[in-house]
Design a protein around this motif. Structure first.
Motif, short mmCIF file in Angstrom:
data_model
loop_
_atom_site.label_atom_id
_atom_site.label_comp_id
_atom_site.label_asym_id
_atom_site.label_seq_id
_atom_site.Cartn_x
_atom_site.Cartn_y
_atom_site.Cartn_z
N UNK A 181 14.60 23.48 8.65
CA UNK A 181 14.31 24.08 7.14
C UNK A 181 13.86 23.65 5.37
N UNK A 182 13.76 22.20 5.92
CA UNK A 182 13.73 21.76 4.50
C UNK A 182 11.51 21.42 4.86
N UNK A 183 10.75 20.54 3.59
CA UNK A 183 9.69 20.91 3.75
C UNK A 183 9.44 19.01 4.58
N UNK A 184 8.36 18.97 4.77
CA UNK A 184 8.12 17.84 5.22
C UNK A 184 6.86 17.23 5.31
N UNK A 185 5.97 16.12 4.91
CA UNK A 185 4.98 15.41 4.99
C UNK A 185 4.91 14.27 4.69
N UNK A 186 3.81 13.39 5.48
CA UNK A 186 3.71 12.57 5.27
C UNK A 186 2.63 11.38 4.88
N UNK A 187 2.34 10.21 4.59
CA UNK A 187 1.84 9.72 4.10
C UNK A 187 1.48 8.48 5.18
N UNK A 188 0.55 7.41 5.02
CA UNK A 188 0.57 6.09 6.03
C UNK A 188 -0.58 5.13 5.23
N UNK A 189 -0.96 4.04 6.02
CA UNK A 189 -2.19 3.18 5.75
C UNK A 189 -1.86 2.09 7.31
N UNK A 190 -3.39 2.14 7.46
CA UNK A 190 -3.65 1.14 8.26
C UNK A 190 -4.83 0.10 8.11
N UNK A 229 -4.54 5.45 4.11
CA UNK A 229 -5.40 4.75 3.13
C UNK A 229 -5.47 3.18 4.03
N UNK A 230 -6.81 3.19 3.84
CA UNK A 230 -7.48 1.64 4.90
C UNK A 230 -7.24 0.02 3.68
N UNK A 231 -6.21 0.10 4.41
CA UNK A 231 -5.55 -1.06 3.33
C UNK A 231 -6.58 -2.29 3.79
N UNK A 232 -7.05 -2.91 3.33
CA UNK A 232 -8.40 -3.82 3.38
C UNK A 232 -8.14 -5.90 3.07
N UNK A 233 -7.33 -6.06 3.93
CA UNK A 233 -6.73 -7.59 3.54
C UNK A 233 -7.46 -8.52 2.96
N UNK A 234 -7.43 -8.64 1.82
CA UNK A 234 -8.12 -9.64 0.59
C UNK A 234 -6.22 -9.91 -0.58
N UNK A 235 -7.76 -9.86 -1.46
CA UNK A 235 -6.98 -9.91 -3.25
C UNK A 235 -5.86 -8.65 -3.71
N UNK A 236 -7.68 -7.54 -3.02
CA UNK A 236 -6.75 -6.31 -3.50
C UNK A 236 -5.73 -5.57 -2.98
N UNK A 237 -5.36 -5.95 -1.65
CA UNK A 237 -4.17 -5.65 -0.50
C UNK A 237 -3.32 -4.97 -1.03
N UNK A 238 -2.45 -4.05 -0.90
CA UNK A 238 -1.55 -3.31 -2.00
C UNK A 238 -1.31 -2.59 -3.04
N UNK A 239 -2.78 -2.43 -3.10
CA UNK A 239 -3.65 -1.32 -4.20
C UNK A 239 -4.18 -0.22 -3.69
N UNK A 252 0.90 -1.35 -0.13
CA UNK A 252 -0.27 0.17 -0.48
C UNK A 252 0.77 1.29 0.11
N UNK A 253 1.85 1.12 1.12
CA UNK A 253 3.01 2.26 0.89
C UNK A 253 3.87 2.73 -0.62
#
Length: 207
Positions: A113-122, A168-178, A17-18
């Motif tokens: 002094x750099x710009x930072x941002x972030x992302x996650x999945x659960x 992103x809410x990563x749902x366990x199943x065949x589409x995990x990772x998308x 997912x990440x």
């Protein structure tokens, strides 16, 4: 001064997912003129643990050629987007270990002094979406970095609902990772905003 922005996307992903979010951010940033490096934090888990999960094993093999981050990537970057799946509301050990290598740069003031941002999945709709990003940003406060969250600065953010970063809410199943279109839209907006703010700071002009 050049208006080229150097963006490092540094993340960890176990089941993909990440990686999907990182690719979306990288592509969007390049489309608005950024030079981008994508780096995946080194795996720490033993092979037996990886092999116990087919999704993890497949993604581990598929991303074997993605470079791991180094402190030089931070030196090069004008802006950095970090990404990590939640681990009980915190960032994954793999990304945390990379953070722990940055003391020399921190002590030299090279992370400030750099710009930072972030992302996650659960793995659930609620747990970790915000707390993981806030935990990540705690470290960036210590860096003296300039945190640029997406906020509610575009209509797409009223859809995904997370002002702290793409999640992103990563749902366990065949589409995990998308990832779905809502997450893609959020990632693209975040990338474009990060590049725009970093470019304005680099040029010394209003964003």
């Amino acid at each position: 001064m050049s208006n080229l922005v150097n963006l490092a996307v540094i993340y960890y992903s176990a089941t993909g997912t990440g990686t999907a979010i990182a690719k979306e951010i990288a592509g969007a940033a390049e489309s608005v003129g950024a030079a981008v490096r994508v780096r995946k934090a080194a795996e720490l888990a033993p092979q037996t643990a990886i092999d116990s999960n087919p999704h993890w094993a497949a993604h581990h093999a598929a991303t074997a050629d993605v470079p791991t981050p180094s402190p030089e990537d931070l030196t090069w970057a004008d802006a950095v987007v970090f990404g990590s799946p939640t681990r009980f509301g915190n960032i994954a050990a793999q990304l945390k270990q990379f953070f722990d290598t940055l003391s020399p740069l921190f002590q030299a003031g090279r992370l400030a002094d750099k710009v930072y941002s972030g992302f996650t999945s659960t793995g659930t709709r609620h747990g970790g979406h915000e707390s993981t990003l806030l935990a990540m940003y705690n470290s960036i406060h210590h860096f003296g970095g300039i945190i640029v969250p997406p906020g509610y600065t575009d209509p797409v953010k009223w859809v995904d609902g997370n002002p702290y970063g793409t999640s992103h809410h990563a749902v366990l199943g065949p589409d995990l990772g998308s990832i779905d279109e809502d997450t893609r839209n959020a990632a693209r907006h975040q990338a474009e905003r990060v590049v725009r703010i970093a470019r304005a700071l680099k040029q010394g002009s209003p964003a």
